[in-house]
Design an enzyme around this catalytic site. Structure first.
Site, PDB file in Angstrom:
ATOM      1  N   ASP A  71       0.812  -1.203   0.000  1.00 13.31           N
ATOM      2  CA  ASP A  71       0.000   0.000   0.000  1.00 13.31           C
ATOM      3  C   ASP A  71       0.858   1.272   0.000  1.00 13.31           C
ATOM      4  OD1 ASP A  71      -2.064   1.811   0.336  1.00 13.31           O
ATOM      5  OD2 ASP A  71      -3.078   0.617   1.873  1.00 13.31           O
ATOM      6  N   GLY A 115      -4.831   3.551  -8.237  1.00 14.75           N
ATOM      7  CA  GLY A 115      -4.962   3.865  -9.656  1.00 14.75           C
ATOM      8  C   GLY A 115      -4.129   5.039 -10.125  1.00 14.75           C
ATOM      9  N   ASP A 169     -10.393   4.125  -2.197  1.00 15.22           N
ATOM     10  CA  ASP A 169     -11.054   3.115  -1.387  1.00 15.22           C
ATOM     11  C   ASP A 169     -12.569   3.056  -1.613  1.00 15.22           C
ATOM     12  OD1 ASP A 169      -8.583   2.668  -0.320  1.00 15.22           O
ATOM     13  OD2 ASP A 169      -9.032   3.494   1.666  1.00 15.22           O
TER      14      ASP A 169
END
Length: 382
Positions: A148, A187, A208
């Site tokens: 992440d 993205g 999210d």
């Protein structure tokens, strides 16, 4: 494609062939399926919660339906030892024992980190420790890594994303263990164009998700146009499932699941599996619906027609049939129609309703279903 009058209803096509996950070089040959701790537990997650999820998957029919990965998200990390090795915090204790427990259920285990100094929740990230962390994950026996971006923004430029993600991919490869590599960077920089080249098996295409129809709907329906970047071993990821978390009604969860399977999206349940209603379990484990997602052809579906809030999507399947979804994004019930020629099917076809496990029979030229507000119908046209 030519536009035609769509009325609010949803039709889907499902494939009978149903594949499972391959290992080694075939990792993520179909979109990964499993569970992730974040959507329900967030930072409250403990080892006991992970064990409970594994127990549920192994016993409630989810494993038989294809759900394999039991993934720990953020907030498991502790401190590093004197040699720089990451250790779990007190909520997790013996991580190897936890992974062994998951494996003992015939399932696979996933873990989470960030290429930055800290994770999204402020725990220890992998910055400067990529090699050690990859080795540690492999030693514990993990099969999946969600990576992440988060605080990486503080030490890297966005233009460096490909090399940053490739660095961890290469470290994972050097462990010799097949590990699914999930790129979570929302993205940015059109990741679908380069995610596969840096070893990504899936990459988030969006910010999210949340357990609200409007958010889920925008994310899911905005995936149209990305289908050329998906295929076996590398998938577009519109984020995890919210089915069963309580923020949407039954029809909206049917839309959520129907759209995700047409998108060949990873299916990672995000609810509390130990306290699931029969209705939620039925949505997650409908094998004919899941088969659309797991179809070996590996094609992501796309929008065929749209008229206002009414849409038809289609996904070609390996057996020559087509999965078709009819969606009503409107605020009242409406009929929705698909013309078979618009989805590449013959004039006369056999239609099967996948949610209801029911053969509709032979239909000529078109199929129409009346669909409730925010609802969907999924059929297979053969």
């Amino acid at each position: 494609m030519k536009k035609f009058l769509l009325h609010a209803s949803v039709i889907w096509v499902v494939c009978i062939a149903w594949t499972t996950h391959a290992a080694g070089s075939n990792v993520a040959a179909t979109p990964p399926m499993g569970w992730n701790s974040w959507n329900h537990f967030a930072c409250k997650v403990t080892a006991a919660d992970v064990r409970a999820a594994a127990d549920a998957i192994a016993s409630n029919g989810m494993k038989d339906a294809g759900y394999i990965y039991v993934n720990i998200d953020d907030c498991w990390e502790g401190t590093r030892d004197e040699e720089g090795r990451i250790r779990p915090n007190e909520k997790f204790g013996d991580m190897k024992a936890l992974v062994d427990y998951v494996h003992g259920k015939g399932l696979k285990a996933g873990i989470y980190s960030s290429p930055g100094p800290k994770t999204c929740a402020g725990y220890e990230g992998s910055y400067g420790h990529e090699e050690k962390d990859a080795q540690q994950y492999a030693e514990w026996g993990f099969d999946y890594l969600k990576y992440d971006w988060c605080s990486a923004e503080k030490v890297y430029q966005r233009s460096q994303m490909p090399e940053v993600y490739k660095k961890m991919h290469d470290a994972l490869v050097r462990t010799g263990r097949p590990i699914v590599f999930s790129l979570c960077q929302y993205g940015y920089d059109r990741v679908w164009r380069w995610g596969s080249s840096v070893g990504g098996n899936l990459w988030r295409t969006t910010e999210d998700i949340s357990d609200h129809y409007d958010r889920m709907s925008v994310i899911g329906f905005d995936q149209d146009g990305l289908e050329s970047y998906a295929g076996p071993g590398h998938w577009n990821d519109p984020d995890m499932l919210e089915v069963g978390n309580g923020g949407m009604n039954h029809d909206e969860y049917i839309t959520h699941m129907s759209l995700w399977v047409l998108l060949a999206a990873p299916l990672l349940a995000g609810n509390d599996l130990s306290k699931m209603t029969p209705e939620t379990l039925a949505i997650l484990t409908n094998k004919e619906v899941v088969a659309v997602d797991q179809d070996s052809k590996g094609v992501q579906g796309r929008r065929i027609t749209q008229e206002g809030p009414l849409e038809v999507w289609a996904k070609p399947l390996a057996d020559g049939s087509v999965a078709v979804g009819l969606f009503n994004r409107g605020e009242s019930g409406n009929p929705v129609t698909v013309r078979f020629k618009d989805v590449g099917a013959p004039t006369t076809v056999k239609v099967r309703d996948l949610w209801n496990h029911k053969d509709v029979g032979s239909c000529s030229d078109t199929y129409t279903a009346t669909i409730p507000r925010h609802g969907a119908v999924l059929i297979k046209v053969q």
